[in-house]
Enzyme design. Structure first.
Site, PDB file in Angstrom:
ATOM      1  CB  VAL A 213      -0.933   0.003   1.228  1.00 33.79           C
ATOM      2  CG1 VAL A 213      -1.807   1.252   1.221  1.00 33.79           C
ATOM      3  CG2 VAL A 213      -1.790  -1.251   1.244  1.00 33.79           C
ATOM      4  CG  ASP A 214       3.823   4.008  -2.253  1.00 30.48           C
ATOM      5  OD1 ASP A 214       3.649   5.005  -1.548  1.00 30.48           O
ATOM      6  OD2 ASP A 214       4.820   3.860  -2.989  1.00 30.48           O
ATOM      7  CB  SER A 215      -0.780   7.170   0.189  1.00 33.65           C
ATOM      8  OG  SER A 215       0.299   7.596   1.000  1.00 33.65           O
TER       9      SER A 215
END
Length: 408
Positions: A213-215
């Site tokens: 998960v990489d915003s």
């Protein structure tokens, strides 16, 4: 109680010992402090030599008393029992040195309380670890001594000498850095630990995956091999090919417009950019985080999807395959294309380039003319006038202009 020992070179060493401590144990402490082996030490109290087997209390040694230490040459000492030290601080005979300290129960107990790393090295089975620790301690001692000598020299330096003033300035700055480091160790020790990236369990087209998960990534990315394993490669739209520039280059093979992903017990539609990156499997980017109203809840350590209708825990480090730890680097390497970093910290890791000569938001690759470059950089979120100025400044070089825009 505290006693003071004056060495042959007129150094004063203060020792904290028990009143009933044996002379041999005192010599062992002095061995660590002075690097003079126990056999070479001769201790005198009130002008008389004291034997190893005697105890301080029986000799009348009390609080604050002064002992004299001289050095003798133990001609009768066998080489196998050599307890002296090499110039680099390591033991000449580490096995003998280790066994000598192991036999001294009081010394081991004291080291376990005051110096656990040294005690563990002495009690351990790896001689090289003990040698390395002794060398490290010697190096630290020499470095401390060197810095103290430099500070003393600066105190008496010519105040009008430019070079001396430069060194004083550097010493003051380093002192501030050291104090800041010590404060961080006390108040913010977790800053020195490795940060585990955020992963959750997902299913893509029915295939279980561990999603990164990489915003900070603009778009959701899947590798070619992973897409093939999930049975999605047949849906690849190659009209969306391109090249992602960053730390190196990564080929964008195309786009998969929609496929089901399962988070918790709920299915969601998802689109992917497919990259030719065998070391990066699946990255859940900002586009899908926004679309499905996700919340990265670090307090409860969960990813909330759909505004909170589904919550899945972030994986612990032990549950993340070791090769996945490289995914952050590869996501940064994708530059400002779908796997690029949007945060300032990550952009600083992309000094070579931050633009893309391929697709950014899903449009087909454009030609090399100026207006095409302007259009692509505008798609990255910059104003037209700002983009034109950057391109003119770098003589039309799209990659350098993009790096300048992101860096600004």
């Amino acid at each position: 109680m505290k006693i003071t020992v004056m060495t042959a070179d007129e150094q004063f060493i203060t020792l904290d010992v028990d009143r009933d401590e044996s002379v041999e144990n005192v010599k062992a402490l002095l061995e660590v402090e002075t690097r003079v082996s126990l056999q070479q030490q001769q201790l005198l109290f009130n002008g008389k030599e004291i034997r190893n087997t005697e105890r301080l209390s029986s000799l009348g040694v009390g609080e604050g008393d002064l002992l004299m230490m001289s050095t003798v040459s133990p001609a009768t000492r066998a080489p196998t029992n050599d307890l002296s030290f090499n110039p680099d601080g390591s033991a000449v005979n580490p096995e003998a040195f280790q066994q000598h300290l192991r036999r001294n129960g009081d010394m081991i107990a004291q080291l376990l309380q005051n110096d656990p790393p040294l005690a563990q090295a002495i009690l351990g089975d790896n001689i090289e670890n003990l040698q390395n620790l002794l060398r490290e301690r010697h190096q630290q001692k020499m470095e401390l001594q060197r810095r103290q000598e430099e500070e003393l020299a600066l105190m008496y330096a010519d105040p009008f000498d430019v070079e001396s003033q430069r060194k004083i300035e550097a010493a003051i700055r380093q002192k501030g850095i050291d104090e800041n480091w010590a404060a961080a160790l006390e108040h913010n020790p977790e800053a020195f630990a490795r940060v585990v990236m955020l992963y959750v369990d997902m299913e893509v087209n029915g295939v279980p995956l561990k999603a990164f998960v990489d915003s900070g990534a603009q778009s959701t990315i899947i590798s070619k091999s992973c897409a093939e394993r999930c049975g999605l490669l047949r849906l690849l739209d190659q009209r969306y090919k391109g090249i992602a520039h960053g730390v190196g280059q990564t080929e964008i093979l195309g786009r998969i417009h929609v496929a089901p992903i399962k988070i918790g017990n709920v299915f969601y539609p998802c689109s992917f950019m497919v990259l030719d990156s065998p070391n990066m499997e699946f990255l859940f980017g900002l586009d899908m985080l926004r679309k499905h109203q996700c919340i990265i809840d670090l307090k409860d350590n969960v990813l909330r999807v759909g505004g909170g209708e589904v919550s899945v825990p972030f994986l612990q480090e032990k549950d993340i395959p070791s090769h996945f730890l490289d995914e952050e680097r590869y996501s940064r390497g994708a530059g400002s294309t779908p796997g690029s970093s949007g945060t300032k910290e990550k952009k600083e890791n992309l000094p070579a380039a931050a633009g893309s000569s391929g697709t950014t938001h899903g449009g087909p690759a454009q030609g090399p003319d100026f207006e095409a470059k302007v259009a692509k950089l505008i798609e990255l979120g910059f104003g037209r006038e700002q983009v034109i100025q950057a391109l003119n400044f770098f003589n039309g070089n799209e990659e350098q202009a993009a790096g300048f825009l992101f860096g600004g």
